[in-house]
Design a protein around this motif. Structure first.
Motif, mmCIF file in Angstrom:
data_model
loop_
_atom_site.group_PDB
_atom_site.id
_atom_site.type_symbol
_atom_site.label_atom_id
_atom_site.label_comp_id
_atom_site.label_asym_id
_atom_site.label_seq_id
_atom_site.Cartn_x
_atom_site.Cartn_y
_atom_site.Cartn_z
ATOM 1 N N LYS A 58 85.145 16.256 30.411
ATOM 2 C CA LYS A 58 85.707 17.111 31.471
ATOM 3 C C LYS A 58 87.211 16.957 31.505
ATOM 4 N N ALA A 59 87.887 17.988 32.046
ATOM 5 C CA ALA A 59 89.332 17.950 32.205
ATOM 6 C C ALA A 59 89.667 17.293 33.545
ATOM 7 N N ASN A 60 90.116 16.044 33.477
ATOM 8 C CA ASN A 60 90.467 15.325 34.701
ATOM 9 C C ASN A 60 91.938 15.585 35.052
ATOM 10 N N PRO A 61 92.231 15.950 36.316
ATOM 11 C CA PRO A 61 93.629 16.231 36.702
ATOM 12 C C PRO A 61 94.398 14.955 37.002
ATOM 13 N N THR A 62 94.450 14.078 36.021
ATOM 14 C CA THR A 62 94.989 12.726 36.195
ATOM 15 C C THR A 62 96.410 12.729 36.757
ATOM 16 N N ASP A 63 97.253 13.642 36.245
ATOM 17 C CA ASP A 63 98.650 13.676 36.669
ATOM 18 C C ASP A 63 98.915 14.864 37.591
ATOM 19 N N GLU A 64 98.026 15.058 38.553
ATOM 20 C CA GLU A 64 98.175 16.203 39.474
ATOM 21 C C GLU A 64 99.491 16.156 40.244
ATOM 22 N N LEU A 108 93.976 22.040 29.303
ATOM 23 C CA LEU A 108 94.730 20.978 28.621
ATOM 24 C C LEU A 108 95.782 21.560 27.697
ATOM 25 N N GLU A 109 95.434 22.630 26.990
ATOM 26 C CA GLU A 109 96.363 23.233 26.038
ATOM 27 C C GLU A 109 97.535 23.907 26.734
ATOM 28 N N ASP A 110 97.264 24.546 27.860
ATOM 29 C CA ASP A 110 98.271 25.422 28.459
ATOM 30 C C ASP A 110 99.116 24.783 29.554
ATOM 31 N N CYS A 111 98.656 23.727 30.178
ATOM 32 C CA CYS A 111 99.442 23.149 31.277
ATOM 33 C C CYS A 111 100.789 22.661 30.745
ATOM 34 N N PRO A 112 101.903 23.177 31.292
ATOM 35 C CA PRO A 112 103.224 22.831 30.754
ATOM 36 C C PRO A 112 103.636 21.391 31.040
ATOM 37 N N VAL A 113 102.977 20.737 31.966
ATOM 38 C CA VAL A 113 103.373 19.365 32.309
ATOM 39 C C VAL A 113 102.235 18.353 32.081
ATOM 40 N N ASP A 114 101.225 18.761 31.324
ATOM 41 C CA ASP A 114 100.149 17.856 30.905
ATOM 42 C C ASP A 114 99.469 17.115 32.056
ATOM 43 N N VAL A 115 99.045 17.885 33.030
ATOM 44 C CA VAL A 115 98.337 17.301 34.177
ATOM 45 C C VAL A 115 96.967 16.740 33.763
ATOM 46 N N PHE A 116 96.323 17.411 32.806
ATOM 47 C CA PHE A 116 94.913 17.109 32.517
ATOM 48 C C PHE A 116 94.747 16.150 31.346
ATOM 49 N N GLU A 117 93.680 15.376 31.422
ATOM 50 C CA GLU A 117 93.257 14.613 30.250
ATOM 51 C C GLU A 117 91.737 14.559 30.234
ATOM 52 N N TRP A 118 91.185 14.438 29.027
ATOM 53 C CA TRP A 118 89.735 14.389 28.886
ATOM 54 C C TRP A 118 89.184 13.081 29.433
ATOM 55 N N VAL A 119 88.065 13.193 30.137
ATOM 56 C CA VAL A 119 87.269 11.999 30.426
ATOM 57 C C VAL A 119 85.846 12.281 29.943
ATOM 58 N N ASP A 120 85.199 11.257 29.435
ATOM 59 C CA ASP A 120 83.844 11.409 28.901
ATOM 60 C C ASP A 120 82.823 11.425 30.032
ATOM 61 N N THR A 121 81.883 12.367 29.923
ATOM 62 C CA THR A 121 80.835 12.492 30.939
ATOM 63 C C THR A 121 79.479 12.652 30.259
ATOM 64 N N PRO A 122 79.056 11.640 29.493
ATOM 65 C CA PRO A 122 77.788 11.756 28.778
ATOM 66 C C PRO A 122 76.631 11.982 29.742
ATOM 67 N N GLY A 123 75.753 12.914 29.368
ATOM 68 C CA GLY A 123 74.588 13.169 30.199
ATOM 69 C C GLY A 123 74.765 14.285 31.204
ATOM 70 N N HIS A 124 75.995 14.855 31.289
ATOM 71 C CA HIS A 124 76.155 15.988 32.207
ATOM 72 C C HIS A 124 75.633 17.259 31.541
ATOM 73 N N PRO A 125 74.872 18.081 32.298
ATOM 74 C CA PRO A 125 74.245 19.264 31.682
ATOM 75 C C PRO A 125 75.229 20.294 31.113
ATOM 76 N N GLU A 126 76.435 20.444 31.629
ATOM 77 C CA GLU A 126 77.368 21.470 31.135
ATOM 78 C C GLU A 126 78.165 21.006 29.921
#
Ligand code: SF4
Ligand code: F3S
Length: 103
Positions: free
Chosen positions: A74-80, A52-70
């Motif tokens: 997560k970084a969703n590639p919304t604007d791929e 999220l910090e480094d992508c020059p064109v802001d492809v990623f955005e956070w989505v909430d994934t409560p209950g996931h073990p990791e």
């Protein structure tokens, strides 16, 4: 890391947050691979945030994934579609959760 051949080895099981979902998926523990041109394996992503910090064109955005073990987000590639194939995200992700297919 993410399987670079996920498109062959996984089935496309749906769409969520504007991107394809590649299965198998069993929320909240198993979330599969998200996106196609820019793909993030949600089961590997641990919410480091470098993509999220480094992508020059802001492809990623956070989505909430409560209950996931990791991680609970997560970084969703919304604007791929905006991706310019610079490969920075692939290089900076500490767990190799991202696959980008140039071309
Ligand atoms: Fe962003 Fe570059 Fe990754 Fe594409 S390859 S998602 S432009 S950081
Ligand atoms: Fe996740 Fe890697 Fe980005 S851990 S938040 S895909 S840098």
């Amino acid at each position: 890391g993410i399987d670079p051949n996920f498109e062959r080895n996984l089935e496309r099981t749906g769409e969520e947050h504007d991107v394809d979902v590649w299965g198998p998926v069993e929320p909240p523990e198993k979330l599969g691979v998200r996106g196609t041109h820019v793909a993030v394996d949600f089961d590997i992503c641990l919410a480091d945030g470098a993509c999220l910090e480094d992508c020059p064109v802001d492809v990623f955005e956070w989505v909430d994934t409560p209950g996931h073990p990791e991680s609970d987000r997560k970084a969703n590639p919304t604007d791929e579609d905006q991706c310019i194939d610079c490969m920075l995200c692939v290089d900076v992700c500490p767990v190799d959760a991202i696959d980008v297919d140039p071309g």
